[in-house]
Design a protein around this motif. Structure first.
Motif: not given
Length: 613
Positions: A18, A322, A326
């Protein structure tokens, strides 16, 4: 203090990914924060500007704001007395003003933001404004803080779109210290199991409106948040595990001495944060580590699916990108540690009594599943102080008691990582030739997680209910509800489908839902592939499904497919959208700009755009 556990390798890898993906956007965001921190605030405003800012204040507050040293705190409130969760906020500004004055500051209500109740609008036209209200709240928060007179912020909000909206707006003023101040859940009323039973009996025509209304009124009966673990209470979990509440503040009942002590402490703490070196502003607290902690908390507690929309939208406001991958990868290592309705029979009051967020956070810290070193509004110690529960000592003073590290207060409600309710988290990502979506599996029994059945296609939930009443769905069926995405009609929740589909499942049929819309954070036992993207309005493959097509939803492997010959599948186009005009009435005509410009579900279904995104 014990030595922090080694961070789980998957949590570390996802966090690093990220950070790398977001590097340029995050750097640009932080540069804007630095720039904003140097812009004029109250001390550098023109005299006419400053006079307007304190014209209505009392003499002492006016004198304080004329000076340059006493901090000014802006209150952004979502108070209204139609929402049970927000009704207690009526008294908060007066309490906060006194608390802030006691430590040398001045507090003013900077502005109010709208706060709608999804429980009121479920199944009606107003629900088509619900998701968009999040961005309206963000914009209203920006307006409230645009006066540039404040040194710190207190955000008063609880429910579904309100906390995410306040977060997004506050992050645009990310140079300011900001604390979120909760109100707490209402006391326990009618059990969730009895409420669900009444709804199913009504769906079957076995009880009438009076009996149903009586059950609902006994469930929703007092000031405070609804007591099931839906989006509103998931919001509170999120604020706590990301370090934006005071430790243990989420689930203390309204209008109690402990709740008032926590509000007083939050007001005094934000004043302390305004001093040089006194605290970390919200734009730096909300980094990739805090966001990963939020996702881990969502998975560990079996929280609301709506946060697969809200967390990416919040992240984008902080310059962080995001993806659903994830969520999915973290879910493989995060165990399910809570059983709160609809994932169990307990409500959030029992969850709090069993150890609540302090116990859950302690378990996650000891297992290395969350970042211990995040910045928080508490200050020193990272996330470690958040394993303590607030209480009042014998003299009525606020104190914190460390939660037991290895023993649940009720192992049927909260579990240890050594003996979790499930090895993996409560949400999963689905993908296949029907598109990409998410499913909440924490409330779905294992025997219901794989469904292969013929499709029945609908364009709205009213048509599904009519087919149910006519007995047309008394069979194995995957119900497809299309044209429910954010661009089509604002992505309303389809919560009214839960009782009839639950009845079909209880009859022994294999049942599932597939939709480009949303389900309520309180939905549970029927497997539902939701937020399917791309949405049908923009050519999503869900529009190719025809009545009778065999579909397969496999929550175990993450598959979401139409079992149709590939050539036949590719030859199909989407049918025209529903003929009825849903763009007018109940304020919907004002939101055409939102419908025409909203992003897809995976990027948060937002109309707000950021530099570099």
């Amino acid at each position: 203090m014990s030595k922090p556990a080694t961070l789980n390798s998957v949590v570390a890898r996802v966090t690093e990914r990220i950070a790398e993906r977001s590097r340029d956007r995050r750097a640009a965001y932080l540069a804007r924060l630095e720039d904003a921190g140097g812009k004029p605030r109250r001390q550098r405003l023109g005299c006419a500007n400053l006079a307007h800012a304190f014209a209505a204040c009392g003499a002492n507050d006016k004198a304080a704001l004329r000076g340059e040293t006493q901090p000014s705190i802006g209150i952004v409130t979502a108070y209204n007395d139609m929402l049970s969760a927000h009704q207690p906020y009526e008294r908060y500004p007066a309490l906060i003003r006194e608390s802030v004055r006691a430590v040398g500051g001045v507090a003013q209500v900077a502005g109010g933001v709208p706060a709608m109740c999804d429980g009121v609008t479920q199944g009606y036209e107003g629900m088509e404004l619900s998701l968009f209200s999040r961005d309206v709240i963000a914009l209203a928060t920006g307006v409230a803080l645009s006066h540039a007179t404040f040194d710190g912020v207190l955000c008063l909000g609880i429910c579904d779109k309100i906390v995410p909206g306040l977060m997004i707006g506050a992050l645009s003023f990310g140079h300011l210290p900001t604390i979120f101040v909760p109100g707490g859940p209402m006391p326990t009323g009618l059990s969730n199991a009895d409420k669900a039973k009444a709804r199913q009996l009504y769906a079957q025509g076995k009880v009438g409106r009076e009996e149903l209304l009586d059950a609902e009124s006994k469930s929703y009966h007092a000031p405070g948040t609804c007591t099931f673990y839906g989006t509103a209470n998931t919001n509170q979990m999120l604020m706590e595990i990301m370090g934006l509440h005071l430790p243990g503040a989420s689930f203390v009942n309204p209008n109690t001495p402990l709740r008032e002590a926590l509000t007083d402490a939050a007001a005094k703490r934000v004043v302390a944060m305004t001093a040089p070196g006194g605290g970390t502003p919200i734009g730096r607290i909300v980094d990739e580590r805090a966001l990963v902690n939020g996702i881990v908390g969502l998975l560990a507690t079996g929280g609301s699916t709506n946060h697969t929309l809200h967390i990416p939208a919040i992240a984008a406001a902080a310059g962080i990108a995001l993806s659903w991958e994830d969520f999915s990868e973290l879910s493989t290592v995060v165990p399910l540690l809570a059983r709160v309705y609809p994932n169990g029979s307990a409500d959030v009051n029992r969850f709090q009594q069993a150890g609540g967020m302090p116990f859950i956070i302690g378990q996650l810290l000891d297992a290395g599943l969350v970042h211990a070193d995040i910045a928080t509004v508490w200050g020193e110690g990272g996330l470690e102080p958040y394993r303590s529960m607030p209480d009042l000592d014998a003299g009525g003073a606020l104190t914190w008691v460390r939660s037991p590290s290895d023993k649940s207060g009720d192992p049927t409600v909260v579990a240890t990582t050594a003996a979790p309710f499930a090895a993996e988290g409560g949400l999963r990502v689905l993908s296949g030739n029907l598109g990409r979506g998410v499913i909440k599996v924490s409330a779905v029994k294992p025997e219901h997680r794989v469904v292969e059945a013929p499709a029945r296609v609908f364009d709205n939930q009213e048509a599904v209910q009519a087919a149910f009443r006519a007995g047309e769905l008394d069979r194995d069926v995957i119900v497809v509800v299309r044209y429910q995405g954010p661009g089509a009609n604002g992505m309303p929740e389809l919560h009214k489908l839960t009782p009839p589909l639950g009845v079909l499942q209880d009859k022994g049929f294999k049942v599932a839902l597939v939709t480009d819309g949303r389900m309520s954070g309180a939905s549970g036992k029927v497997p539902a592939a939701i937020h399917v993207t791309p949405e049908v309005k923009y050519g999503g493959p869900l529009g190719r499904v025809r009545d009778g097509d065999m579909l397969r939803l496999d929550a175990e492997t993450g598959a979401l497919d139409a079992l149709v010959d590939a050539a036949e599948w590719e030859s199909r186009g989407a049918p025209p959208p529903p003929s009825e005009d849903s763009a007018h009435g109940c304020g919907r005509e004002m939101f055409s700009l939102f419908r025409d410009n909203v992003s897809g579900a995976e990027s948060g279904a937002s109309v707000i755009r950021y530099p570099g995104a």
